[in-house]
Design a protein around this motif. Structure first.
Motif, short mmCIF file in Angstrom:
data_model
loop_
_atom_site.label_atom_id
_atom_site.label_comp_id
_atom_site.label_asym_id
_atom_site.label_seq_id
_atom_site.Cartn_x
_atom_site.Cartn_y
_atom_site.Cartn_z
N PHE A 53 -38.61 111.63 -6.78
CA PHE A 53 -39.01 112.08 -5.35
C PHE A 53 -40.35 111.58 -4.85
O PHE A 53 -40.64 111.46 -3.88
N CYS A 94 -41.29 119.15 -5.95
CA CYS A 94 -41.46 119.93 -4.68
C CYS A 94 -41.86 121.46 -5.17
O CYS A 94 -40.75 121.97 -6.14
N HIS A 111 -39.31 121.59 -0.45
CA HIS A 111 -40.23 120.44 0.04
C HIS A 111 -41.77 121.00 0.18
O HIS A 111 -42.38 120.15 0.81
N GLU A 156 -26.70 122.70 -4.12
CA GLU A 156 -28.03 123.34 -3.95
C GLU A 156 -28.01 124.26 -3.16
O GLU A 156 -28.76 124.35 -2.00
N1 MF3 Z 1 -34.33 117.53 -4.24
C1 MF3 Z 1 -34.29 117.22 -2.79
C2 MF3 Z 1 -32.63 117.27 -2.51
O1 MF3 Z 1 -32.23 118.05 -3.45
C3 MF3 Z 1 -34.80 116.10 -2.46
C4 MF3 Z 1 -36.45 116.01 -2.37
S1 MF3 Z 1 -36.72 114.56 -1.70
C5 MF3 Z 1 -38.33 114.87 -1.60
O2 MF3 Z 1 -32.29 116.75 -1.97
F1 MF3 Z 1 -38.88 113.78 -1.17
F2 MF3 Z 1 -38.82 115.82 -0.90
F3 MF3 Z 1 -38.95 114.92 -2.61
#
Ligand code: MF3
Ligand code: CO
Length: 250
Positions: free
Chosen positions: A58, A69, A78, A203
């Protein structure tokens, strides 16, 4: 872009990436106590990921400034870690983290209680997790992608919660976000046919109130418009000839 089918060698690397992330989440979960800052959680997450000789995927992703996040209460996803954001008794906190192991990505999220949480908020967190498991019952070769979406929606709808529509699950592999996109709400088509060797990040993001979200001025933090709590649960899974394999659980 076509959906990638992983070879046996790639699947083994995805398994390793997933196992390590599961351990990172386990450690992070133990650190959630009233008084910890969201930045401390991120620092611990990054340290653990690097100790396993992995790379936080990330960090710097489209400019995202952290490795984990960290989204509190009405924050959906986020949330940006901050030393002044201190968790307090009764909060819920979603931790979304991912890593790269030998070129292969894993991605998973858990929502934790901070101390004792109101029963109706606990219920939101539990049902969000349950909706993931309902969804992956459909994640089998021969079924179609949106069978997963429809199962999540069918399960969660009975509670009157809002299913977030602006963000979705995704394929994952040599990149964090690969095709296909995986909505958590009802689709009118069945979508592509699932095949063994597909690796998917599923998710559900579920709001206690309405589904509408907005972005804070940091341009990252997604919040529920009505200010009510939101929960997130995510695993990276593998489609097999039989039961799906959850790669990011121990
Ligand atoms: N985990 C997030 C997803 O499931 C992705 C976060 S990207 C970030 O797609 F840049 F916010 F870290
Ligand atoms: Co994801």
């Amino acid at each position: 872009m076509a959906v990638s089918i992983k070879s046996e060698r790639e699947i083994e690397l995805m398994r390793q990436a997933g196992k390590i992330l599961a351990k990172v989440h386990e450690e992070l979960g133990k650190a959630i106590v009233p008084g910890i800052s969201t930045l401390e959680i991120d620092r611990l997450g990054e340290k653990l990921i690097r100790e396993y000789d992995c790379i936080p995927n990330f960090l710097n992703y489209h400019g995202y400034p952290a490795s984990v996040c960290v989204s509190v209460n009405e924050e959906v996803v986020h949330g940006i870690p901050n030393k002044n954001r201190i968790l307090k008794e009764g909060d819920i906190v979603s931790l979304d983290a991912g890593l790269i192991y030998k070129g292969y990505h894993s991605d998973a999220a858990r929502t934790h209680y901070v101390g004792k949480v109101a029963p109706e908020v606990q219920k939101l967190v539990e049902e969000t997790r349950n909706s993931f498991f309902e969804g992956i019952k459909m994640a089998r070769a021969g079924n179609h992608l949106y069978d997963i979406s429809n199962a999540i929606d069918a399960y969660i709808s009975r509670f009157g919660y809002g299913i977030v529509r602006d963000l979705v699950g995704h394929g994952i592999g040599t990149e964090l976000h690969e095709d296909p996109q995986i909505p958590n709400f009802r689709q009118k088509r069945r979508g592509l046919k699932l095949q063994p060797g597909m690796t998917l990040a599923i998710e559900p993001m579920i709001n206690m109130g309405r589904a509408d979200v907005e972005w804070l001025s940091d341009d990252w933090t997604v919040v529920a418009q009505d200010g009510l709590p939101s929960a997130h649960y995510e695993n990276t899974i593998l489609i097999t000839e039989g039961e799906p394999e959850i790669l990011t659980m121990l």
